[in-house]
Write an enzyme that holds these catalytic residues in place. Structure first.
Site, PDB file in Angstrom:
ATOM      1  CE  LYS A   1      -3.994  -2.230   2.072  1.00 48.10           C
ATOM      2  NZ  LYS A   1      -5.046  -2.200   3.113  1.00 48.10           N
TER       3      LYS A   1
ATOM      4  CG  ASP B   1      -7.758   0.201   3.428  1.00 44.13           C
ATOM      5  OD1 ASP B   1      -8.673  -0.604   3.168  1.00 44.13           O
ATOM      6  OD2 ASP B   1      -6.555  -0.054   3.235  1.00 44.13           O
TER       7      ASP B   1
END
Length: 267
Positions: A50, A86
């Site tokens: 990420k 997220d």
């Protein structure tokens, strides 16, 4: 989840797993170039990439740029644009747990997921975020990002989980600890208490050792289910421009988890 959501909207959707183990920057760059050229609407990025993908993208949405972590890459006119659902997903998931008095929350983990969780808490007006990480420098960097990003947050680095939980109303695990086959817990059960809510980003299993210990103490808990569903829903909307049914995505998630659980028990 994505394919079921697309079907419900009358779309033909295909969500393909691209398994990349131990990729370096060159390997990730090659994969992203394939995404750009092969007609994908976008891809999701999971642990541990990420943060690694950030310098490989053409553009970052403001939220992703602020934290330096991306879990969703959208292809627009040949450009790769990084987003972080997220953060938006966790903000939606944790909102029911938060009360006006919830101004002190402990976050374990300052990696890609931990960053998203901390920024989600800031977006929900949590004013005291205590960060603990096995790499103190990483925790320091996250606290600095929060404190200088105009979020009006008092983020600080905690020296230990015990320090982070002193006077806190909530605890969140943003690490892979407790994800099968790992059965460890990121917080000693002795530190948990009934007047603490506990959330875990891990969803395999849904009830992690941390959440089981919290339940035993009478604490409110939140599994990784809601984060998984809401981040996927927000990513789907970025990919397609259409809002999916989170109920249908939830049904798809539950079916996969039930099958995984049966397979794990059979093994």
């Amino acid at each position: 989840m994505h394919e079921r959501a697309a079907e419900a909207l009358g779309l033909r959707g295909h969500y393909q797993l691209i398994e990349v183990a131990g990729a370096d920057s060159a390997g990730l760059s090659m994969m992203l170039e394939g995404v750009r050229r092969l007609g994908f609407a976008g891809v999701n990025v999971t642990y541990p990439y990420k943060e690694a993908v950030v310098p490989l993208l053409d553009e970052l949405a403001p939220g992703a740029a602020a934290m330096g972590a991306v879990n969703t890459v959208v292809v627009r006119d040949g450009r790769l644009i990084g987003h972080n659902t997220d953060t938006t997903g966790f903000a939606r998931a944790v909102a029911p747990l938060l009360a006006p008095a919830d101004n002190a929350v402990a976050v374990i983990g300052a990696g890609g997921v931990g960053k998203a969780i901390a920024f989600a808490l800031a977006s929900q007006k949590v004013s005291d975020i205590r960060i603990v990480d096995s790499e103190p420098a990483r925790a320091e960097k996250l606290a600095s990002l929060l404190n200088t990003n105009g979020t009006k947050v008092g983020a600080r680095v905690a020296s230990s989980v015990e320090d982070a939980l002193e006077g806190a109303t909530g605890l969140i695990n943003g690490t892979p600890v407790g994800m099968l086959p790992n059965r460890d817990t990121p917080a000693p059960p002795a530190l948990l208490r009934a007047n603490l809510w506990v959330a875990d980003a891990v969803y395999s299993p849904l009830i992690t050792p941390l959440l089981a210990a919290a339940q035993a103490k009478g604490a409110r808990i939140m599994t990784g289910r809601e984060l998984a569903i809401y981040q996927a829903a927000d990513a789907f909307e970025l990919f397609t421009g259409l809002a999916p049914s989170t109920e249908i995505m939830g049904e798809a998630f539950d079916a996969v988890m039930a099958a995984r659980s049966a397979a794990y028990q059979a093994a």
